[in-house]
Design a protein around this motif. Sequence first.
Motif, PDB file in Angstrom:
ATOM      1  N   ILE A 152      31.791  46.732  38.713  1.00  0.00           N
ATOM      2  CA  ILE A 152      32.891  45.854  38.165  1.00  0.00           C
ATOM      3  C   ILE A 152      34.172  45.895  39.144  1.00  0.00           C
ATOM      4  CG2 ILE A 152      34.504  46.151  36.237  1.00  0.00           C
ATOM      5  CD1 ILE A 152      31.744  46.267  35.401  1.00  0.00           C
ATOM      6  N   VAL A 153      34.270  44.602  39.401  1.00  0.00           N
ATOM      7  CA  VAL A 153      35.527  44.384  40.587  1.00  0.00           C
ATOM      8  C   VAL A 153      36.982  44.501  39.665  1.00  0.00           C
ATOM      9  CG1 VAL A 153      36.499  42.703  42.100  1.00  0.00           C
ATOM     10  CG2 VAL A 153      34.126  42.682  41.729  1.00  0.00           C
ATOM     11  N   ALA A 154      37.505  45.749  39.970  1.00  0.00           N
ATOM     12  CA  ALA A 154      38.781  46.044  39.425  1.00  0.00           C
ATOM     13  C   ALA A 154      40.040  44.847  39.655  1.00  0.00           C
ATOM     14  CB  ALA A 154      39.299  47.358  40.069  1.00  0.00           C
ATOM     15  N   ARG A 155      40.668  44.829  38.441  1.00  0.00           N
ATOM     16  CA  ARG A 155      41.772  43.828  38.210  1.00  0.00           C
ATOM     17  C   ARG A 155      41.329  42.394  38.530  1.00  0.00           C
ATOM     18  NH1 ARG A 155      43.585  48.190  41.130  1.00  0.00           N
ATOM     19  NH2 ARG A 155      43.605  47.017  43.020  1.00  0.00           N
ATOM     20  N   THR A 156      40.312  41.960  37.990  1.00  0.00           N
ATOM     21  CA  THR A 156      40.000  40.590  38.062  1.00  0.00           C
ATOM     22  C   THR A 156      39.665  40.171  36.530  1.00  0.00           C
ATOM     23  OG1 THR A 156      37.720  41.295  38.396  1.00  0.00           O
ATOM     24  CG2 THR A 156      38.866  40.819  40.316  1.00  0.00           C
ATOM     25  N   HIS A 184      38.233  42.074  33.546  1.00  0.00           N
ATOM     26  CA  HIS A 184      38.903  41.771  32.352  1.00  0.00           C
ATOM     27  C   HIS A 184      38.142  40.489  31.542  1.00  0.00           C
ATOM     28  CE1 HIS A 184      41.823  44.878  33.535  1.00  0.00           C
ATOM     29  NE2 HIS A 184      42.209  44.228  34.335  1.00  0.00           N
ATOM     30  N   ASP A 185      36.893  40.646  31.218  1.00  0.00           N
ATOM     31  CA  ASP A 185      35.964  39.616  30.894  1.00  0.00           C
ATOM     32  C   ASP A 185      35.047  39.859  29.956  1.00  0.00           C
ATOM     33  OD1 ASP A 185      34.443  37.319  31.153  1.00  0.00           O
ATOM     34  OD2 ASP A 185      33.777  37.435  33.100  1.00  0.00           O
ATOM     35  N   THR A 186      35.039  39.318  28.529  1.00  0.00           N
ATOM     36  CA  THR A 186      34.297  39.733  27.682  1.00  0.00           C
ATOM     37  C   THR A 186      32.571  39.359  28.221  1.00  0.00           C
ATOM     38  OG1 THR A 186      34.693  37.539  26.758  1.00  0.00           O
ATOM     39  CG2 THR A 186      36.130  39.372  25.713  1.00  0.00           C
TER      40      THR A 186
END
Length: 279
Positions: free
Chosen positions: A244-248, A219-221
């Motif tokens: 992609i590291v989930a939920r981070t 969750h990072d633009t």
Amino acid sequence: MDAPQVHDRTVDGLRGPVPIREYLPAVPDPAAPPLLWIHGGAFVSGGLDQPESHAVALGVAATGRRVRTVDYALVPRFRVWGPPQLRPSDNRYPAPLDDVLTAATDLMAEQPRIVVGGASAGACLAASAALRLRDRSAQVPAGLILAYATLHAELPPLPDSVRARVRGRHRIGTFTPQVIRRMNLNYVGSQQLLEDPEVFPGGGKLAGLPPVLLLDAAHDTLSASSTAFAGELAEAGVDADHRIVARTRHGFLNRPGSRGFRAGMDDLLGWLDRRMRHS
């Protein structure tokens, strides 16, 4: 397992001593190249005691790998809102990059085969250092680790995959293109340098770089920058693993003890084990 030995010292840089911290494993793994690790902080904050520097280094050194971290020159803080103001500073580009290169070349004089990595702004410095080493010394690192990296002068448009992960509440607190532009302008100090294709690694000539691990927060633009860079690496024929590291959210390596920190370190160490060992 015994804790690594930790020593602070300096190396001679272009503008004076550059503080570094050495992490020497209790039981060194002779097959594992050292890691030069560079903290983030928007080019304006952070240091050797920052968890994103110290905790990551401790975790890597605990696996038998020597680690070096760098206290590179920081630029003044910048205004997020209102008219942009560039406060006078001698620490702007190329000073932070010069400090990283000093630490890298000093380490490579001891052990030529090293990995260079960093997080956020530190990832930008890591990638830039790898390109400078390629061009100026023909001695590229063995590998490159870029965690939730900012790599382009301007934040690229969000691809659909990133846009889907930053919808709704996940968009709160993420970076806007305007903030990234101000951060990068503050780093380089002039519009001319912001537009110079040699300053930021994104969009540059990437052929000849070593294998790359791109480690992103879900969750990072800023994932738009890593995603674009992964495509640029592929076009240049560079081996890249984009995870992609989930939920981070951005900065998960700065939060030791969190699930995201553990998952990110697992990915980082797993890649080092698979790709960065002598045969």
